[in-house]
Design a protein around this motif. Structure first.
Motif, PDB file in Angstrom:
ATOM      1  N   UNK A   1      46.813  41.094  32.784  1.00  0.00           N
ATOM      2  CA  UNK A   1      47.508  39.832  33.008  1.00  0.00           C
ATOM      3  C   UNK A   1      46.817  38.731  32.213  1.00  0.00           C
ATOM      4  N   UNK A   2      47.604  37.983  31.478  1.00  0.00           N
ATOM      5  CA  UNK A   2      47.080  36.827  30.756  1.00  0.00           C
ATOM      6  C   UNK A   2      46.985  35.671  31.749  1.00  0.00           C
ATOM      7  N   UNK A   3      45.848  34.984  31.802  1.00  0.00           N
ATOM      8  CA  UNK A   3      45.683  33.881  32.750  1.00  0.00           C
ATOM      9  C   UNK A   3      46.778  32.824  32.599  1.00  0.00           C
ATOM     10  N   UNK A   4      47.259  32.366  33.751  1.00  0.00           N
ATOM     11  CA  UNK A   4      48.284  31.326  33.786  1.00  0.00           C
ATOM     12  C   UNK A   4      48.186  30.605  35.120  1.00  0.00           C
ATOM     13  N   UNK A   5      48.447  29.329  35.105  1.00  0.00           N
ATOM     14  CA  UNK A   5      48.417  28.568  36.363  1.00  0.00           C
ATOM     15  C   UNK A   5      49.579  28.970  37.266  1.00  0.00           C
ATOM     16  N   UNK A   6      50.578  29.646  36.715  1.00  0.00           N
ATOM     17  CA  UNK A   6      51.740  30.076  37.490  1.00  0.00           C
ATOM     18  C   UNK A   6      51.506  31.388  38.234  1.00  0.00           C
ATOM     19  N   UNK A   7      50.415  32.078  37.945  1.00  0.00           N
ATOM     20  CA  UNK A   7      50.169  33.405  38.513  1.00  0.00           C
ATOM     21  C   UNK A   7      48.909  33.394  39.367  1.00  0.00           C
ATOM     22  N   UNK A   8      49.047  33.832  40.620  1.00  0.00           N
ATOM     23  CA  UNK A   8      47.894  34.037  41.496  1.00  0.00           C
ATOM     24  C   UNK A   8      47.447  35.480  41.272  1.00  0.00           C
ATOM     25  N   UNK A   9      46.491  35.668  40.375  1.00  0.00           N
ATOM     26  CA  UNK A   9      46.083  37.004  39.942  1.00  0.00           C
ATOM     27  C   UNK A   9      45.537  37.825  41.112  1.00  0.00           C
ATOM     28  N   UNK A  10      44.728  37.230  41.943  1.00  0.00           N
ATOM     29  CA  UNK A  10      44.160  37.972  43.071  1.00  0.00           C
ATOM     30  C   UNK A  10      45.268  38.483  43.985  1.00  0.00           C
ATOM     31  N   UNK A  11      46.232  37.641  44.310  1.00  0.00           N
ATOM     32  CA  UNK A  11      47.350  38.051  45.166  1.00  0.00           C
ATOM     33  C   UNK A  11      48.173  39.145  44.483  1.00  0.00           C
ATOM     34  N   UNK A  12      48.458  38.969  43.198  1.00  0.00           N
ATOM     35  CA  UNK A  12      49.234  39.955  42.449  1.00  0.00           C
ATOM     36  C   UNK A  12      48.531  41.309  42.418  1.00  0.00           C
ATOM     37  N   UNK A  13      47.228  41.314  42.151  1.00  0.00           N
ATOM     38  CA  UNK A  13      46.480  42.568  42.108  1.00  0.00           C
ATOM     39  C   UNK A  13      46.440  43.233  43.492  1.00  0.00           C
ATOM     40  N   UNK A  14      46.221  42.448  44.551  1.00  0.00           N
ATOM     41  CA  UNK A  14      46.191  43.018  45.902  1.00  0.00           C
ATOM     42  C   UNK A  14      47.541  43.637  46.260  1.00  0.00           C
ATOM     43  N   UNK A  15      48.629  42.927  45.938  1.00  0.00           N
ATOM     44  CA  UNK A  15      49.966  43.450  46.230  1.00  0.00           C
ATOM     45  C   UNK A  15      50.247  44.707  45.407  1.00  0.00           C
ATOM     46  N   UNK A  16      49.807  44.708  44.171  1.00  0.00           N
ATOM     47  CA  UNK A  16      50.017  45.869  43.299  1.00  0.00           C
ATOM     48  C   UNK A  16      49.265  47.083  43.825  1.00  0.00           C
ATOM     49  N   UNK A  17      48.011  46.891  44.210  1.00  0.00           N
ATOM     50  CA  UNK A  17      47.204  47.990  44.748  1.00  0.00           C
ATOM     51  C   UNK A  17      47.849  48.533  46.026  1.00  0.00           C
ATOM     52  N   UNK A  18      48.254  47.643  46.913  1.00  0.00           N
ATOM     53  CA  UNK A  18      48.883  48.072  48.165  1.00  0.00           C
ATOM     54  C   UNK A  18      50.175  48.835  47.895  1.00  0.00           C
ATOM     55  N   UNK A  19      50.986  48.332  46.975  1.00  0.00           N
ATOM     56  CA  UNK A  19      52.249  48.991  46.640  1.00  0.00           C
ATOM     57  C   UNK A  19      52.010  50.375  46.044  1.00  0.00           C
ATOM     58  N   UNK A  20      51.082  50.478  45.111  1.00  0.00           N
ATOM     59  CA  UNK A  20      50.778  51.770  44.499  1.00  0.00           C
ATOM     60  C   UNK A  20      50.261  52.758  45.541  1.00  0.00           C
ATOM     61  N   UNK A  21      49.386  52.287  46.418  1.00  0.00           N
ATOM     62  CA  UNK A  21      48.823  53.166  47.434  1.00  0.00           C
ATOM     63  C   UNK A  21      49.903  53.619  48.419  1.00  0.00           C
TER      64      UNK A  21
END
Length: 89
Positions: free
Chosen positions: A43-63
């Motif tokens: 993910x390219x850093x952006x003020x529009x993206x909460x990277x920590x939230x996105x990564x946590x949701x992605x990990x949970x979804x994949x699992x």
């Protein structure tokens, strides 16, 4: 018009995303990277993206979808990715 296989389409999409990430990375100088087994997300850093939230949701979804399988590394996929990179650059 030539019909493209799903694999060709996936390769083209991957190359397009890699080019976009590279261009954005050149502007900001960095990206956030999540690697989980054979899965990789950049993910390219952006003020529009909460990277920590996105990564946590992605990990949970994949699992939830793949269970512990998501943690296993598929060396065949990694070798294909490396060969693809070597052919294009």
């Amino acid at each position: 018009m030539t019909d493209l296989s799903s694999e060709d389409m996936a390769d083209m999409a991957g190359e397009l995303m890699a080019a976009k990430i590279k261009a954005a990375k050149n502007e900001s100088g960095m990206t956030h990277l999540l690697k989980l087994g054979s899965f990789q997300m950049e993910i390219v850093p952006s003020s529009d993206i909460d990277v920590e939230k996105l990564f946590k949701e992605t990990i949970a979804d994949l699992y939830n979808k793949f269970g512990e399988e998501v943690l296993k590394i598929n060396m065949t996929d990694i070798i294909k990715q490396q060969e693809s990179r070597n052919m294009h650059g």
